[in-house]
Design a protein around this motif. Sequence first.
Motif, mmCIF file in Angstrom:
data_model
loop_
_atom_site.group_PDB
_atom_site.id
_atom_site.type_symbol
_atom_site.label_atom_id
_atom_site.label_comp_id
_atom_site.label_asym_id
_atom_site.label_seq_id
_atom_site.Cartn_x
_atom_site.Cartn_y
_atom_site.Cartn_z
ATOM 1 N N GLN A 144 -0.738 -60.392 7.915
ATOM 2 C CA GLN A 144 -2.174 -60.129 7.540
ATOM 3 C C GLN A 144 -2.423 -58.797 7.468
ATOM 4 O O GLN A 144 -3.573 -58.462 6.739
ATOM 5 C CB GLN A 144 -3.008 -60.573 8.670
ATOM 6 C CG GLN A 144 -3.100 -62.256 8.905
ATOM 7 C CD GLN A 144 -3.828 -63.053 7.554
ATOM 8 O OE1 GLN A 144 -4.413 -62.410 6.535
ATOM 9 N NE2 GLN A 144 -3.703 -64.108 7.599
ATOM 10 N N LYS A 154 -2.893 -57.532 3.666
ATOM 11 C CA LYS A 154 -4.094 -58.184 3.245
ATOM 12 C C LYS A 154 -5.365 -57.306 3.123
ATOM 13 O O LYS A 154 -5.773 -56.843 4.117
ATOM 14 C CB LYS A 154 -4.380 -59.611 3.558
ATOM 15 C CG LYS A 154 -5.479 -60.220 3.069
ATOM 16 C CD LYS A 154 -4.665 -61.150 2.051
ATOM 17 C CE LYS A 154 -5.664 -62.273 1.335
ATOM 18 N NZ LYS A 154 -6.051 -61.891 0.222
ATOM 19 N N SER A 187 -8.416 -58.199 1.604
ATOM 20 C CA SER A 187 -9.977 -58.721 1.352
ATOM 21 C C SER A 187 -10.084 -58.923 2.756
ATOM 22 O O SER A 187 -9.640 -58.955 3.878
ATOM 23 C CB SER A 187 -9.616 -60.047 0.639
ATOM 24 O OG SER A 187 -10.387 -61.013 0.884
ATOM 25 N N ILE A 188 -11.502 -59.357 2.699
ATOM 26 C CA ILE A 188 -12.278 -59.652 4.141
ATOM 27 C C ILE A 188 -11.743 -61.297 4.337
ATOM 28 O O ILE A 188 -11.801 -61.559 5.541
ATOM 29 C CB ILE A 188 -13.666 -59.612 4.112
ATOM 30 C CG1 ILE A 188 -14.303 -60.489 2.826
ATOM 31 C CG2 ILE A 188 -14.072 -58.192 3.910
ATOM 32 C CD1 ILE A 188 -15.765 -60.584 2.852
ATOM 33 N N HIS A 189 -11.271 -61.905 3.579
ATOM 34 C CA HIS A 189 -10.886 -63.143 3.821
ATOM 35 C C HIS A 189 -9.193 -63.131 4.212
ATOM 36 O O HIS A 189 -8.514 -62.695 3.606
ATOM 37 C CB HIS A 189 -10.877 -64.200 2.645
ATOM 38 C CG HIS A 189 -12.309 -64.286 2.030
ATOM 39 N ND1 HIS A 189 -13.340 -64.839 2.759
ATOM 40 C CD2 HIS A 189 -12.972 -63.770 1.059
ATOM 41 C CE1 HIS A 189 -14.330 -64.608 2.336
ATOM 42 N NE2 HIS A 189 -14.407 -63.741 0.838
ATOM 43 N N PRO A 190 -9.044 -63.845 5.409
ATOM 44 C CA PRO A 190 -7.651 -63.707 5.895
ATOM 45 C C PRO A 190 -6.787 -64.454 5.030
ATOM 46 O O PRO A 190 -7.371 -65.729 4.561
ATOM 47 C CB PRO A 190 -7.746 -64.069 7.137
ATOM 48 C CG PRO A 190 -9.015 -65.031 7.350
ATOM 49 C CD PRO A 190 -9.928 -64.265 6.271
ATOM 50 N N GLN A 191 -5.624 -64.490 5.164
ATOM 51 C CA GLN A 191 -4.624 -65.454 4.144
ATOM 52 C C GLN A 191 -4.397 -66.283 4.925
ATOM 53 O O GLN A 191 -4.085 -66.376 6.066
ATOM 54 C CB GLN A 191 -3.336 -64.511 3.961
ATOM 55 C CG GLN A 191 -2.126 -65.197 3.037
ATOM 56 C CD GLN A 191 -2.484 -65.022 1.655
ATOM 57 O OE1 GLN A 191 -3.573 -64.902 1.052
ATOM 58 N NE2 GLN A 191 -1.429 -65.068 0.563
#
Length: 88
Positions: A51, A54, A56-60
Amino acid sequence: MNNDLSWQCIFVYENLVFQRRRKLWKELTESNMNKEESQAFSGDFNDVLSQDEKVSIHPQPRIYLETFRRFVDDNGLIDVDLKGSKFT
């Protein structure tokens, strides 16, 4: 070097769709099992091992991380550290 060792370099630019990436990982793993010569995989796998990579605010999704990590482990791959800007 001047030796008679042969090896292959496979350049990869993965699809953005997870199911297609997973299909290619399976094909590469199956192909890699039957090779006697060394192979290097290079390119953009469009995936992350943790993580922390990553942005983005959205986790993988965890299944994405686990599946990609298994592909890396099964093929004896190593993640080469990059120098310079982290996400370029």
